[in-house]
Design a protein around this motif. Sequence first.
Motif, PDB file in Angstrom:
ATOM      1  N   ALA A  38       0.832  -1.211   0.000  1.00  0.00           N
ATOM      2  CA  ALA A  38       0.000   0.000   0.000  1.00  0.00           C
ATOM      3  C   ALA A  38       0.861   1.253   0.000  1.00  0.00           C
ATOM      4  O   ALA A  38       0.543   2.236  -0.684  1.00  0.00           O
ATOM      5  CB  ALA A  38      -0.923  -0.012   1.211  1.00  0.00           C
ATOM      6  N   LEU A  39       1.961   1.219   0.734  1.00  0.00           N
ATOM      7  CA  LEU A  39       2.864   2.367   0.764  1.00  0.00           C
ATOM      8  C   LEU A  39       3.482   2.619  -0.606  1.00  0.00           C
ATOM      9  O   LEU A  39       3.584   3.763  -1.053  1.00  0.00           O
ATOM     10  CB  LEU A  39       3.980   2.136   1.780  1.00  0.00           C
ATOM     11  N   ARG A  40       3.910   1.543  -1.259  1.00  0.00           N
ATOM     12  CA  ARG A  40       4.531   1.699  -2.575  1.00  0.00           C
ATOM     13  C   ARG A  40       3.523   2.209  -3.601  1.00  0.00           C
ATOM     14  O   ARG A  40       3.853   3.002  -4.488  1.00  0.00           O
ATOM     15  CB  ARG A  40       5.105   0.366  -3.037  1.00  0.00           C
ATOM     16  N   ALA A  41       2.270   1.759  -3.477  1.00  0.00           N
ATOM     17  CA  ALA A  41       1.248   2.121  -4.460  1.00  0.00           C
ATOM     18  C   ALA A  41       0.747   3.548  -4.278  1.00  0.00           C
ATOM     19  O   ALA A  41       0.587   4.299  -5.253  1.00  0.00           O
ATOM     20  CB  ALA A  41       0.079   1.141  -4.376  1.00  0.00           C
ATOM     21  N   ASP A  42       0.497   3.936  -3.009  1.00  0.00           N
ATOM     22  CA  ASP A  42      -0.112   5.252  -2.757  1.00  0.00           C
ATOM     23  C   ASP A  42       0.086   5.621  -1.298  1.00  0.00           C
ATOM     24  O   ASP A  42      -0.803   5.425  -0.469  1.00  0.00           O
ATOM     25  CB  ASP A  42      -1.593   5.206  -3.099  1.00  0.00           C
ATOM     26  N   PRO A  43       1.238   6.174  -0.923  1.00  0.00           N
ATOM     27  CA  PRO A  43       1.500   6.474   0.484  1.00  0.00           C
ATOM     28  C   PRO A  43       0.509   7.446   1.102  1.00  0.00           C
ATOM     29  O   PRO A  43       0.268   7.406   2.309  1.00  0.00           O
ATOM     30  CB  PRO A  43       2.928   7.054   0.466  1.00  0.00           C
ATOM     31  N   ALA A  44      -0.094   8.290   0.286  1.00  0.00           N
ATOM     32  CA  ALA A  44      -1.048   9.257   0.820  1.00  0.00           C
ATOM     33  C   ALA A  44      -2.305   8.583   1.372  1.00  0.00           C
ATOM     34  O   ALA A  44      -3.004   9.167   2.210  1.00  0.00           O
ATOM     35  CB  ALA A  44      -1.435  10.270  -0.251  1.00  0.00           C
TER      36      ALA A  44
END
Length: 257
Positions: free
Chosen positions: A71-77
């Motif tokens: 999830a962090l790699r895909a979209d940290p926001a």
Amino acid sequence: MSEVLAERVGAAVVVTLNRPRRRNALDAAAKAQLHTTLAQAAADEGVRAVLLTGAGDAFCVGQDLAEHAEALRADPAHAFDTVERDYAPIVRLLATMDKPVVAAVNGTCVGAGLALALACDLRVFAEDAVLATAFTAIGLTCDSGLSATLAAAVGVSRARELVLRGTSFTPADALTWGVSGTVVARADVDAAGRALVAELAGGPTAAYAATKRLFAGALDAALAAESREQAALGLTADHAGAVEAFLSKQKPTFSGR
């Protein structure tokens, strides 16, 4: 295979986190199933008490970090949307459903796992269980209500130390510091938890519900504040680096940013 099991025992329900190979780490499916199972128990007037436990040698080690890293790699926001979307509703159910909830802490109980145990009303601990807040080890602060429940249990000063240092502690320590519960041999945790939940299932359910409402006042504010803080920390280099270090079994290095 279901990641959360529910067993009806008389007027009680035994809810078991069922990812033993992952030490009951919570991925998206487990969180969704746990919320659904607890909501069903809360809504069922025939259920008068709930027991929460884990399969295998762990109670719960919190968030599944492999899923979190993706999830962090895909979209940290938006990687921390799960705090408000998933964890907060689960904790609210445990803390506010109109029936008592017992945690049978059969083994390792850290991070959000510790928060789940403290959101329950009573606890039975395996004497060799490992307890820890664990959040700062990956560059985070606490969530899942732990800023309120841990402070209420052990005092603000002790809670601050446990979160900042992230050191592990024992069930005997926890009881000495003020966490309610009973410590038994690991082999006896399930039986002791079931006996306690059976006792509560035969008690004055309305009085238990009123007691829970009186004690739940500070939780919502804590959950909202935790969600904001975790979302901000999710964008830091410290957190991203610490998660990757954890997954590669390396010691993280923190820069403070």
